[in-house]
Design an enzyme around this catalytic site. Structure first.
Site, PDB file in Angstrom:
ATOM      1  N   CYS A 112       0.817  -1.218   0.000  1.00  0.00           N
ATOM      2  CA  CYS A 112       0.000   0.000   0.000  1.00  0.00           C
ATOM      3  C   CYS A 112       0.853   1.271   0.000  1.00  0.00           C
ATOM      4  O   CYS A 112       0.329   2.365  -0.213  1.00  0.00           O
ATOM      5  CB  CYS A 112      -0.936   0.011   1.201  1.00  0.00           C
ATOM      6  SG  CYS A 112      -2.000  -1.433   1.272  1.00  0.00           S
ATOM      7  N   HIS A 253      -3.108   6.916   3.148  1.00  0.00           N
ATOM      8  CA  HIS A 253      -3.570   5.662   2.554  1.00  0.00           C
ATOM      9  C   HIS A 253      -4.947   5.340   3.125  1.00  0.00           C
ATOM     10  O   HIS A 253      -5.176   5.454   4.336  1.00  0.00           O
ATOM     11  CB  HIS A 253      -2.563   4.555   2.875  1.00  0.00           C
ATOM     12  CG  HIS A 253      -3.064   3.197   2.547  1.00  0.00           C
ATOM     13  ND1 HIS A 253      -3.601   2.903   1.309  1.00  0.00           N
ATOM     14  CD2 HIS A 253      -3.134   2.045   3.272  1.00  0.00           C
ATOM     15  CE1 HIS A 253      -3.976   1.631   1.311  1.00  0.00           C
ATOM     16  NE2 HIS A 253      -3.712   1.101   2.472  1.00  0.00           N
ATOM     17  N   ASN A 283     -10.092  -0.187   0.456  1.00  0.00           N
ATOM     18  CA  ASN A 283      -8.635  -0.081   0.402  1.00  0.00           C
ATOM     19  C   ASN A 283      -8.164  -0.551  -0.978  1.00  0.00           C
ATOM     20  O   ASN A 283      -8.255  -1.730  -1.292  1.00  0.00           O
ATOM     21  CB  ASN A 283      -8.042  -0.953   1.521  1.00  0.00           C
ATOM     22  CG  ASN A 283      -6.529  -0.954   1.527  1.00  0.00           C
ATOM     23  OD1 ASN A 283      -5.882  -0.464   0.603  1.00  0.00           O
ATOM     24  ND2 ASN A 283      -5.958  -1.508   2.575  1.00  0.00           N
TER      25      ASN A 283
END
Ligand code: COA
Length: 326
Positions: A112, A253, A283
């Protein structure tokens, strides 16, 4: 010499999976997912659309926004945890799909944190004078590595891509001001896709034990994400002689609203200054920061001259933060 993002955009597939979609066949609820994560819906790419396709659509839009000829791109970096293949790299496939064959291209595996790592590499190449125009992409198709029966992972993620055209500038008052990156492989097992590399032999056991799907100890990832995102954000600010008050927008994020709220509290930034869109996309790993940034730009929230703090945490573990002036 500095580098700055001259054009940025994103692309998400059309199919939307709401929390109700999971409620219908899994032991979960809209209430649990909303309270524990903040996510309401996410996008899913169809079977025949690949990560390189999402990367292509986002890149085309970013190139248009930058107002450059695609032939000016001198390097392609694609941050992804879900490449089309182990090889060739998705960046090479993207270069071909864009029609800029011959341009150097490579994938970047930093989970990520991939987009921040990618921008850092682009910035370093540009400052070193090696290139003047670099395409940095974060693209993911996480549903293709999800066990749709595992409620602890499949409700959290989504598909999408974001892309940035990073260019050289002599203007000292804009662009990437600094970054800090970290990684610690000791935590690798906490967020892992066990059987798509060479470590696990492909046999029936892989399918039986679902080793070809992502696994996560969410709780442990959560704790470390909050701590290290806060630490690395302060680290980069201190190095630049800035305080959290100087920042106009934090673009974190987009994993979990509770992680983001805890981060904001840790670095003492009000939530009004934090870009959040995980309720719409879940996500999307390496794509989450450019999608959040792209949407905030579209909505006119982020303006020229704004000071941005990007911060991420992901598989590896990897984590990092970057400050840039838009
Ligand atoms: N629906 C209903 N219940 C669920 C569920 C779901 N989708 N997923 C897990 N649960 C259950 C668990 O089984 C557990 O039940 P138990 O107490 O009976 O064992 C309970 O909910 C609590 O689980 P826990 O994992 O402790 O919850 P949490 O508050 O830590 O939230 C995450 C779970 C995954 C949402 C959270 O840990 C998280 O977001 N972690 C970071 C994940 C991430 O984004 N990683 C990517 C890289 S940053």
């Amino acid at each position: 010499m500095r580098s700055y993002i001259r054009g940025l955009s994103y692309y998400v597939p059309e199919e939307t999976l709401t929390n109700q979609f999971f409620e219908e066949y899994l032991d979960t609820s809209d209430e649990w997912i909303t309270q524990r994560t903040g996510i309401k819906e996410r996008r899913r790419a169809s079977k025949d659309v690949l990560t390189s396709d999402l990367a292509l659509y986002a890149s085309q839009k970013a190139i248009e926004k930058a107002g450059i000829d695609k032939k000016e791109i001198e390097l392609i970096i694609c941050a992804t945890a879900t490449p089309d293949h182990l090889f060739p790299s998705t960046a090479c496939i993207l270069g071909n799909k864009l029609g800029i064959n011959g341009t150097p291209a490579f994938d970047l595996a930093a989970g990520c944190t991939g987009f921040i790592y990618g921008l850092s590499v682009a910035d370093s190449f540009i400052r070193a004078g090696a290139y003047r125009t670099v395409l940095v992409v974060g693209a993911e198709e996480l549903f293709k590595i999800m066990d749709m029966e595992d409620r602890t992972t499949c409700v959290l993620f989504g598909d999408g891509a974001g892309a940035a055209v990073v260019c050289a500038t002599e203007d000292e008052d804009r662009g990437i001001l600094g970054f800090k990156l970290h990684a610690d492989g000791a935590y690798g097992d906490l967020l892992i896709l066990p059987a798509r590399g060479v470590a696990v032999e492909l046999n029936e056991r892989v399918l039986e034990e679902k080793l070809h799907f992502a696994r996560m100890k969410g709780n442990e990832v959560f704790k470390m994400a909050v701590r290290e995102m806060g630490n690395v954000a302060m680290e980069v600010l201190e190095e630049l002689g800035l305080s959290p008050d100087d920042i106009d927008w934090v673009v974190p994020h987009q994993a979990n609203i509770r992680i983001i709220q805890a981060l904001a509290k840790r670095i003492n930034v009000p939530m009004e200054k934090v870009v959040v869109n995980l309720q719409k996309y879940g996500n999307t790993s390496a794509a989450s920061i450019p999608i959040a940034l792209g949407e905030a730009l579209e909505e006119g929230r982020i303006k020229e001259g704004d000071l941005l703090l990007l911060v991420a945490f992901g598989a590896g573990f990897t984590w990092g933060a970057m400050v840039l002036k838009w």
